[in-house]
Design a protein around this motif. Structure first.
Motif, mmCIF file in Angstrom:
data_model
loop_
_atom_site.group_PDB
_atom_site.id
_atom_site.type_symbol
_atom_site.label_atom_id
_atom_site.label_comp_id
_atom_site.label_asym_id
_atom_site.label_seq_id
_atom_site.Cartn_x
_atom_site.Cartn_y
_atom_site.Cartn_z
ATOM 1 N N ALA A 187 0.535 -7.419 9.849
ATOM 2 C CA ALA A 187 1.599 -8.179 9.035
ATOM 3 C C ALA A 187 1.142 -8.882 8.038
ATOM 4 O O ALA A 187 0.050 -9.352 8.053
ATOM 5 N N ARG A 188 1.743 -9.026 6.874
ATOM 6 C CA ARG A 188 1.200 -9.780 5.598
ATOM 7 C C ARG A 188 2.417 -10.637 4.983
ATOM 8 O O ARG A 188 3.643 -10.253 5.009
ATOM 9 N N MET A 189 2.077 -11.648 4.495
ATOM 10 C CA MET A 189 2.996 -12.470 3.806
ATOM 11 C C MET A 189 2.719 -12.632 2.200
ATOM 12 O O MET A 189 1.814 -12.411 1.702
ATOM 13 N N PHE A 190 3.964 -13.068 1.638
ATOM 14 C CA PHE A 190 4.111 -13.329 0.356
ATOM 15 C C PHE A 190 5.005 -14.461 0.029
ATOM 16 O O PHE A 190 6.068 -14.103 0.516
ATOM 17 N N ASP A 191 4.509 -15.259 -0.631
ATOM 18 C CA ASP A 191 5.396 -16.520 -1.035
ATOM 19 C C ASP A 191 6.141 -17.166 0.006
ATOM 20 O O ASP A 191 7.285 -17.442 0.040
ATOM 21 N N GLY A 192 5.250 -17.223 1.174
ATOM 22 C CA GLY A 192 5.875 -17.980 2.477
ATOM 23 C C GLY A 192 6.779 -16.837 3.275
ATOM 24 O O GLY A 192 7.303 -17.516 4.497
ATOM 25 N N GLN A 193 6.721 -15.623 2.720
ATOM 26 C CA GLN A 193 7.885 -14.571 3.804
ATOM 27 C C GLN A 193 7.086 -13.442 3.905
ATOM 28 O O GLN A 193 6.025 -13.117 3.332
ATOM 29 N N VAL A 194 7.527 -12.575 5.028
ATOM 30 C CA VAL A 194 6.794 -11.496 5.300
ATOM 31 C C VAL A 194 7.299 -10.385 4.275
ATOM 32 O O VAL A 194 8.214 -9.883 4.004
ATOM 33 N N LEU A 195 6.182 -9.801 3.618
ATOM 34 C CA LEU A 195 5.950 -8.631 2.892
ATOM 35 C C LEU A 195 6.346 -7.572 3.419
ATOM 36 O O LEU A 195 6.973 -6.583 2.941
ATOM 37 N N ASP A 196 5.389 -7.068 4.143
ATOM 38 C CA ASP A 196 5.483 -5.866 5.022
ATOM 39 C C ASP A 196 4.739 -5.834 6.452
ATOM 40 O O ASP A 196 3.975 -6.712 6.817
ATOM 41 N N MET A 197 5.136 -4.881 7.340
ATOM 42 C CA MET A 197 4.387 -4.866 8.778
ATOM 43 C C MET A 197 4.565 -3.473 9.315
ATOM 44 O O MET A 197 5.078 -2.651 8.728
ATOM 45 N N ILE A 198 3.388 -3.208 9.966
ATOM 46 C CA ILE A 198 3.145 -2.044 10.664
ATOM 47 C C ILE A 198 2.764 -2.172 11.912
ATOM 48 O O ILE A 198 1.821 -2.898 12.319
ATOM 49 N N GLU A 199 3.377 -1.462 12.731
ATOM 50 C CA GLU A 199 3.364 -1.340 14.231
ATOM 51 C C GLU A 199 2.504 -0.422 14.826
ATOM 52 O O GLU A 199 2.913 0.760 14.503
ATOM 53 N N PRO A 239 3.773 5.284 5.405
ATOM 54 C CA PRO A 239 3.024 4.590 6.490
ATOM 55 C C PRO A 239 1.553 4.332 6.320
ATOM 56 O O PRO A 239 0.862 3.139 6.673
ATOM 57 N N HIS A 240 1.088 5.452 6.200
ATOM 58 C CA HIS A 240 -0.500 5.644 5.969
ATOM 59 C C HIS A 240 -0.964 5.000 4.948
ATOM 60 O O HIS A 240 -2.044 4.332 4.982
ATOM 61 N N LYS A 241 -0.193 5.233 3.885
ATOM 62 C CA LYS A 241 -0.630 4.292 2.618
ATOM 63 C C LYS A 241 -0.674 2.899 2.462
ATOM 64 O O LYS A 241 -1.560 2.069 2.336
ATOM 65 N N VAL A 242 0.412 2.422 3.493
ATOM 66 C CA VAL A 242 0.414 1.010 3.657
ATOM 67 C C VAL A 242 -0.452 0.493 4.385
ATOM 68 O O VAL A 242 -1.163 -0.579 4.555
ATOM 69 N N PHE A 243 -0.878 1.189 5.692
ATOM 70 C CA PHE A 243 -1.909 1.018 6.508
ATOM 71 C C PHE A 243 -3.152 0.783 5.851
ATOM 72 O O PHE A 243 -4.211 0.043 6.199
ATOM 73 N N LYS A 244 -3.429 1.909 4.981
ATOM 74 C CA LYS A 244 -4.780 1.815 4.429
ATOM 75 C C LYS A 244 -4.890 0.674 3.430
ATOM 76 O O LYS A 244 -5.861 -0.201 3.570
ATOM 77 N N ASN A 245 -3.826 0.102 2.634
ATOM 78 C CA ASN A 245 -3.782 -0.863 1.678
ATOM 79 C C ASN A 245 -3.904 -2.099 2.558
ATOM 80 O O ASN A 245 -4.555 -3.084 2.161
ATOM 81 N N SER A 249 18.319 13.374 10.600
ATOM 82 C CA SER A 249 19.287 12.359 10.110
ATOM 83 C C SER A 249 18.608 11.672 9.052
ATOM 84 O O SER A 249 19.563 10.902 8.396
ATOM 85 N N ASN A 250 17.624 11.814 8.511
ATOM 86 C CA ASN A 250 17.004 11.191 7.053
ATOM 87 C C ASN A 250 16.814 9.804 7.406
ATOM 88 O O ASN A 250 17.097 9.106 6.325
ATOM 89 N N VAL A 251 16.653 9.227 8.664
ATOM 90 C CA VAL A 251 16.728 7.884 8.849
ATOM 91 C C VAL A 251 15.351 7.395 8.460
ATOM 92 O O VAL A 251 15.170 6.416 7.745
ATOM 93 N N ASN A 252 14.260 7.975 9.025
ATOM 94 C CA ASN A 252 12.981 7.742 8.587
ATOM 95 C C ASN A 252 12.208 9.144 8.135
ATOM 96 O O ASN A 252 11.400 9.689 8.887
ATOM 97 N N PRO A 253 12.072 9.468 6.951
ATOM 98 C CA PRO A 253 11.605 10.622 6.474
ATOM 99 C C PRO A 253 10.484 10.667 6.165
ATOM 100 O O PRO A 253 9.657 11.555 6.235
ATOM 101 N N SER A 254 9.665 9.360 6.604
ATOM 102 C CA SER A 254 8.209 9.517 6.531
ATOM 103 C C SER A 254 7.568 9.373 7.816
ATOM 104 O O SER A 254 6.344 8.916 8.048
ATOM 105 N N ARG A 255 8.314 9.856 8.848
ATOM 106 C CA ARG A 255 7.509 9.866 10.268
ATOM 107 C C ARG A 255 6.633 10.944 10.487
ATOM 108 O O ARG A 255 6.442 11.768 9.702
ATOM 109 N N ARG A 290 3.810 3.426 15.161
ATOM 110 C CA ARG A 290 5.235 3.052 15.807
ATOM 111 C C ARG A 290 6.208 2.757 14.686
ATOM 112 O O ARG A 290 6.870 3.516 14.084
ATOM 113 N N ARG A 291 6.688 1.456 14.763
ATOM 114 C CA ARG A 291 7.734 0.864 13.725
ATOM 115 C C ARG A 291 6.853 0.418 12.336
ATOM 116 O O ARG A 291 5.747 -0.129 12.579
ATOM 117 N N THR A 292 7.791 0.573 11.306
ATOM 118 C CA THR A 292 7.453 -0.204 10.224
ATOM 119 C C THR A 292 8.280 -0.601 9.510
ATOM 120 O O THR A 292 9.620 -0.644 9.804
#
Length: 321
Positions: free
Chosen positions: A108-120, A157-163, A199-205, A243-245
């Motif tokens: 997980a990463r934070m920005f301005d005291g709040q969660v920016l993004d997370m990868i499980e 998800p892989h782009k965010v995990f790399k970054n 279902s197009n709920v998570n198209p980046s799976r 898993r989750r993002t």
């Protein structure tokens, strides 16, 4: 990517707290980010060893929580916000284990005291650093990253995990570097393909794995100026799968990655880069008078005296026999 951070302003009570608040203020060149490695309510030996090994790679800018904490980042992020402000940390790795999600790690990463993004990610296979009887890298040294696989360019998800990995180790793209300043390499390889999602709920799976390997660099004599490089696995050794993002909103991510004006490259006049990547410059000069151009002095180029005379021929005297 430059990810800036800021904290909620508060009035300092003394000089010591004032200096602490000034240290946390946003800067043009940000300080090295501190990472917290936290254990959840239930963990396994694999998760504990993974947290300790990742913490060792991040040292000295890492803090480990050895006690168990009731924290569920995807359900409630208030605990992360509290720990962020208390420890002045913006990076988190939470380890947990459950029947539904065994051997689980949350980055997980934070920005301005709040969660920016997370990868499980889930740990499918792990070999701790202690099982590799090889020399280890020096604490505080930055690694050289190698990312292999097209998923790091096509899958979100892989782009965010790399970054996120680059952000953990404060990675930058360098044009040149000193070979003696690099002691180990982190190789991250992604293998898999996108899954169809009706279902197009998570198209980046993505159905695939991420291979995380760490090697030390051994430089040996090669008889030339450039040494011969050999890699020896140092550990740890992991096989991850996503898993989750939770991705950041476009507006928040744009604000977090904003580059200050002082760091933006200044555009130079009359200098462009062509299609081949060459730098081309234009120089404006005045009008030249070619008649005053100095040429090489040669006998064949000398002007004869008769060329300067007028066309009227001078009368000549006739000789008498």
């Amino acid at each position: 990517i430059y990810i800036t951070s800021s904290t909620s302003p508060s009035k300092p009570k003394n000089a010591r707290s004032k200096r602490a608040l000034q240290k946390r203020e946003p800067k043009v060149k940000e300080n090295v980010k501190t990472a917290l490695f936290i254990r959840g309510t239930s963990t396994t030996e694999i998760v504990n060893e993974a947290l300790s090994d990742l913490c060792r790679l991040k040292k000295p800018d890492s803090i480990t929580f050895n006690k168990k904490n009731e924290i569920r980042p995807f359900e409630d992020d208030t605990t992360l916000e509290f720990l962020c402000q208390k420890n002045d940390a913006s990076l988190f790795v939470i380890g947990s284990n459950s029947k539904k999600r065994p051997n689980n790690l949350v980055f997980a990463r934070m920005f301005d005291g709040q969660v920016l993004d997370m990868i499980e990610v889930g740990i499918e296979w792990a070999v701790p650093m202690s099982q590799f009887k090889t020399p280890k890298c020096t604490i505080g040294m930055k690694p050289l990253f190698i990312f292999t696989g097209s998923l790091f360019e096509t899958s979100q998800p892989h782009k965010v995990f790399k970054n996120m990995l680059l952000d953990f180790f404060q990675g930058k793209v360098l044009k040149s570097f000193d070979l003696t300043g690099i002691e180990y390499v982190i190789s991250v390889t992604a293998i898999g393909s996108p899954l169809p999602d009706e279902s197009n709920v998570n198209p980046s799976r993505v159905d695939g794995k991420i291979f995380f390997r760490v090697y030390t660099i051994n430089m040996k004599k090669s008889g030339e100026r450039t040494p011969r490089v050999e890699l020896e696995e140092m550990g740890p050794h992991y096989n991850f799968f996503i898993r989750r993002t939770k991705f950041a909103k476009d507006e928040v991510y744009k604000q977090a990655t904003r580059i200050p004006k002082s760091l933006k490259p200044k555009k130079e006049k009359n200098i462009d880069v062509n299609e081949m990547g060459d730098v081309v410059g234009r120089i404006h000069v005045g009008k030249q008078d070619l008649s005053k151009l100095q040429t090489r002095k040669m006998k064949g180029l000398k002007r004869e005296a008769r060329e300067d005379d007028s066309d009227d021929e001078k009368p000549t005297k006739k000789l008498k026999n």
